[in-house]
Design a protein around this motif. Structure first.
Motif, short mmCIF file in Angstrom:
data_model
loop_
_atom_site.label_atom_id
_atom_site.label_comp_id
_atom_site.label_asym_id
_atom_site.label_seq_id
_atom_site.Cartn_x
_atom_site.Cartn_y
_atom_site.Cartn_z
N ALA A 146 41.17 7.73 28.03
CA ALA A 146 40.07 8.67 27.78
C ALA A 146 39.73 9.42 29.06
CB ALA A 146 38.85 7.93 27.25
N GLY A 147 39.65 8.72 30.18
CA GLY A 147 39.28 9.36 31.42
C GLY A 147 40.35 10.32 31.93
N MET A 148 41.60 9.88 31.89
CA MET A 148 42.68 10.74 32.38
C MET A 148 42.84 11.97 31.50
SD MET A 148 45.63 8.25 33.95
CE MET A 148 45.84 7.15 32.53
N LEU A 149 42.68 11.82 30.17
CA LEU A 149 42.78 12.97 29.29
C LEU A 149 41.64 13.96 29.55
CD1 LEU A 149 44.16 14.47 27.01
CD2 LEU A 149 42.85 13.08 25.38
N ALA A 150 40.43 13.44 29.74
CA ALA A 150 39.30 14.31 30.05
C ALA A 150 39.58 15.12 31.32
CB ALA A 150 38.03 13.48 30.22
N ALA A 151 40.10 14.44 32.34
CA ALA A 151 40.40 15.13 33.59
C ALA A 151 41.47 16.18 33.41
CB ALA A 151 40.82 14.10 34.65
N TYR A 152 42.49 15.85 32.64
CA TYR A 152 43.61 16.77 32.40
C TYR A 152 43.13 18.06 31.72
CZ TYR A 152 47.78 18.58 30.02
OH TYR A 152 48.79 19.39 29.52
N GLU A 153 42.37 17.92 30.65
CA GLU A 153 41.93 19.09 29.90
C GLU A 153 40.86 19.87 30.66
OE1 GLU A 153 43.29 20.40 27.48
OE2 GLU A 153 44.45 18.87 26.43
N LEU A 154 39.98 19.18 31.37
CA LEU A 154 38.93 19.88 32.13
C LEU A 154 39.51 20.66 33.30
CD1 LEU A 154 36.09 17.19 32.10
CD2 LEU A 154 36.05 19.42 30.94
N ARG A 155 40.51 20.10 33.95
CA ARG A 155 41.13 20.85 35.04
C ARG A 155 41.82 22.09 34.49
NH1 ARG A 155 44.96 18.35 39.71
NH2 ARG A 155 46.22 17.59 37.96
N LYS A 156 42.48 21.96 33.36
CA LYS A 156 43.10 23.12 32.73
C LYS A 156 42.06 24.20 32.43
CE LYS A 156 45.74 22.58 29.22
NZ LYS A 156 46.25 22.06 27.93
N ALA A 157 40.85 23.78 32.10
CA ALA A 157 39.79 24.73 31.75
C ALA A 157 39.15 25.37 32.98
CB ALA A 157 38.72 24.03 30.92
N GLY A 158 39.51 24.90 34.18
CA GLY A 158 39.00 25.53 35.39
C GLY A 158 38.00 24.72 36.19
N TYR A 159 37.74 23.47 35.78
CA TYR A 159 36.78 22.64 36.50
C TYR A 159 37.44 21.92 37.68
CZ TYR A 159 33.75 23.33 32.46
OH TYR A 159 32.99 23.88 31.47
N GLN A 160 36.63 21.59 38.67
CA GLN A 160 37.05 20.70 39.74
C GLN A 160 36.77 19.27 39.29
OE1 GLN A 160 35.48 21.61 43.64
NE2 GLN A 160 35.55 23.82 43.26
N VAL A 161 37.78 18.42 39.29
CA VAL A 161 37.65 17.10 38.70
C VAL A 161 38.03 16.02 39.70
CG1 VAL A 161 38.27 15.61 36.76
CG2 VAL A 161 38.26 18.10 36.46
N GLN A 162 37.28 14.93 39.68
CA GLN A 162 37.60 13.74 40.46
C GLN A 162 37.44 12.52 39.55
OE1 GLN A 162 34.96 12.92 43.76
NE2 GLN A 162 36.16 11.18 44.51
N ILE A 163 38.39 11.55 39.66
CA ILE A 163 38.33 10.32 38.87
C ILE A 163 38.14 9.14 39.82
CG2 ILE A 163 39.49 8.84 37.19
CD1 ILE A 163 41.28 11.18 36.45
N LEU A 164 37.17 8.28 39.51
CA LEU A 164 36.99 7.02 40.22
C LEU A 164 37.40 5.87 39.29
CD1 LEU A 164 33.47 7.52 41.89
CD2 LEU A 164 35.74 8.08 42.80
N GLU A 165 38.29 5.01 39.77
CA GLU A 165 38.83 3.92 38.96
C GLU A 165 38.60 2.58 39.64
OE1 GLU A 165 40.45 1.14 36.72
OE2 GLU A 165 40.07 3.18 35.99
N PHE A 166 38.11 1.61 38.91
CA PHE A 166 37.81 0.28 39.44
C PHE A 166 39.07 -0.48 39.86
CE2 PHE A 166 37.40 -4.31 38.57
CZ PHE A 166 36.40 -4.64 39.48
N GLN A 167 40.11 -0.41 39.04
CA GLN A 167 41.32 -1.19 39.31
C GLN A 167 42.19 -0.54 40.38
OE1 GLN A 167 43.22 -3.27 35.84
NE2 GLN A 167 42.32 -1.55 34.74
N ASP A 168 43.27 -1.26 40.71
CA ASP A 168 44.25 -0.70 41.65
C ASP A 168 45.38 0.00 40.92
OD1 ASP A 168 45.62 -2.80 40.54
OD2 ASP A 168 46.04 -3.84 42.43
N ARG A 169 45.14 0.32 39.65
CA ARG A 169 46.12 1.01 38.82
C ARG A 169 45.39 1.86 37.81
NH1 ARG A 169 45.56 -1.59 34.02
NH2 ARG A 169 47.17 -0.34 33.05
N ALA A 170 46.04 2.91 37.34
CA ALA A 170 45.50 3.71 36.25
C ALA A 170 46.03 3.18 34.92
CB ALA A 170 45.90 5.17 36.43
N GLY A 171 45.36 3.52 33.83
CA GLY A 171 45.84 3.12 32.51
C GLY A 171 44.85 2.31 31.71
#
Length: 533
Positions: free
Chosen positions: A66-91
């Motif tokens: 959910a988070g990675m998809l939100a970032a992907y589509e929002l960046r495409k729309a022109g937003y500046q995006v940053q993701i903070l993740e608790f784990q040492d891996r994405a997914g």
């Protein structure tokens, strides 16, 4: 005879309902549908978001799907995006465990996965229904190769501890006999006018004919041992070539054992919409989906960020977190908006500055406890000895099921199967065990299904989702009342914060729920940012 003593007249709908109940599927399907677990999804394509205001920043919390998809589509729309993740891996919960991985639970238990090279287990999501078109769309878009997942295997085992002398029986044998006996019962009831109802003689004849074909009945409407039944359940001596090639029909199970065993529930299980063929899995492990998403947004993700507070005012959102890559240093990130995908059991413990209704909604949704066992064996004995290629064997023991891999058929060397998948009380029991105890119980129960289980066992791993510190449970378990009271508040945009994830969907416990929730949340957030809502 007066009307008061006449058998009630049944309608056509009531007759068909009775058939469905005898088949076990009607009640189960209705129950699952009411929970939102057995319905097709409403994906209509990727959102066409454009015109994001230059310089507008969005902070995404959580690098699950959910988070990675939100970032992907929002960046495409022109937003500046940053993701903070608790784990040492994405997914997020999209994960595969492989040899060399380490799994650490709350309480300190540590498991080191020792699978042979190339082997893995999917302890979270492990299959994708054909109608989860949102997830399938992005798998194709992101180059994630898929292959069929075998859900139903007629040569798998069904096991009841109280019937058939406690021995497992082949799915095909049981299904043939249950269907045959049920069809015989209905055909006789119709012929003998035991179901007096408002249907025409022609329609009654059609139903009787259908029962004969469906149940493998003889011309006189009986289900009995013979060539017809054995063509479904298998022969005692299979067909062969040459002089001794004639087959020998197999014996039927006792009708009473078939009906009282309760094993028909597993026939109904495969008829649910979310379990129907065709199902898919990623080639090489479920984590290939997470890796595919990660390839699109990896430059936006900061790992090892333990969020402690989410505050907002009329202009900004400020997130405080511990940077675990730098000794837990306290840092802050600021943005115009926040998409929060943190699982609710974790989010409910944080300092979150949202409205009362959203805070109440966050606290109102418990997460299910679930445990999976990944067991590696020296060889594919289920293929070599039992001719089982994929599919699931079911048991009334706590492990619930054994699922055989839908890949690597006929290969030599060690292989991994799903040795148990527990929900509810059994999951709590297994979660309370040590990892070694879980494997021991899994082996003892699996031995009832496969006589050479222990002999062939090599190594194993278990994941108790309630003991994972980054999720504290498997997935959201909305009650009907909680959804009625809190669902809208959970999904609403709260000033500058919106939540997303499978918990903010009607497709809980599925990756599709995360996908559709994310798309809905960012579409509404985009409109909000543009002043359209």
């Amino acid at each position: 005879m007066t009307n008061a003593f006449r058998r009630p007249v049944a309608t056509r709908r009531q007759m068909l309902t009775r058939i469905g109940i005898l088949g076990g599927s009607a009640a189960l399907y209705q129950a699952m549908t009411s929970l939102g677990h057995a319905a097709g999804t409403d994906f209509k394509g990727a959102p066409a978001l454009t015109g994001g205001k230059p310089g507008t920043k969005v902070l995404v919390l959580g690098a699950g799907l959910a988070g990675m998809l939100a970032a992907y589509e929002l960046r495409k729309a022109g937003y500046q995006v940053q993701i903070l993740e608790f784990q040492d891996r994405a997914g997020g919960r999209n994960i595969s465990l492989r040899g060399g991985d380490t799994l650490t639970e709350l309480g300190g238990a540590v498991q080191k996965v020792q699978f042979a090279s190339g082997n893995y287990i999917n302890p979270g999501p492990w299959r994708i229904p054909y109608h989860h078109q949102g997830l399938l769309h992005y798998c194709k878009t992101f180059g994630v190769e898929l292959e069929p997942f075998v859900e139903l295997n007629h040569n798998s085992w069904l096991h009841s501890s109280d019937v058939f002398d406690g021995k497992p029986v082949r799915y095909r044998d049981y299904a043939a006999d249950f269907t045959g006996f049920t069809a015989e019962l209905l055909a006789k009831a119709i012929d003998q006018h035991k179901l007096d109802e408002v249907i025409s003689p022609d329609e009654r004849a059609h139903v009787v004919s259908a029962m004969r074909g469906w149940g493998g009945l003889t011309a006189d409407g009986a289900y009995r041992k013979g060539a017809i039944s054995s063509l479904r359940r298998g022969f005692a001596k299979p067909q062969g070539g040459g002089l001794d090639g004639a087959p020998v029909p197999s014996d039927l199970f006792a009708r009473d054992d078939v009906m009282r065993s309760g094993l028909w529930q597993w026939m109904a299980f495969h008829e649910r919409l979310d379990m129907q063929t065709t199902m898919f899995q990623p080639v090489g492990g479920m984590d290939q989906i997470g890796k595919g998403f990660n390839r699109q947004v990896h430059d936006l993700i900061t790992l090892n960020c333990k969020v402690t507070a989410i505050h907002q005012d009329d202009r900004h959102v400020t997130v405080t977190y511990n940077d675990m890559s730098h000794g837990g240093a306290v840092r802050q990130a600021e943005a115009d908006y926040c998409v929060c995908t943190i699982p609710l059991p974790v989010l409910s413990q944080l300092d979150v500055q949202v409205s009362g209704p959203m805070k109440a909604a966050i606290a109102a949704v418990p997460y299910a406890s679930s445990v999976k066992l990944g067991l590696e064996f020296k060889r594919r004995f289920w293929e070599q000895d039992d001719q089982i290629y994929g599919g699931i064997s079911f048991t009334d023991q706590p492990i619930s099921q054994i699922s055989y891999p839908s890949h690597g058929y006929f290969s030599d060397g060690p292989a991994v199967l799903l040795g148990g998948y527990m929900f509810g009380p059994a999951a709590y029991d297994f979660a309370g065990m040590t990892p070694a105890e879980r494997l021991e119980h899994g082996l003892a129960q699996g031995q009832v299904i496969h006589a050479n289980y222990r002999k062939e066992f090599r190594t194993g791993v278990s994941m108790a989702w309630s003991r994972m510190p980054w999720t504290l449970g498997c997935c959201s378990m909305w009650s009907e009342q909680a959804r009625k009271t809190h669902y809208k508040a959970l999904c609403d945009i709260d000033n500058r914060i919106v939540l997303a994830g499978e918990h903010a969907s009607h497709i809980g416990c599925w990756q599709e729920g995360a996908i559709l929730s994310s798309l809905d949340a960012i579409t509404r957030l985009h409109k909000h940012a543009q002043g359209a809502a």
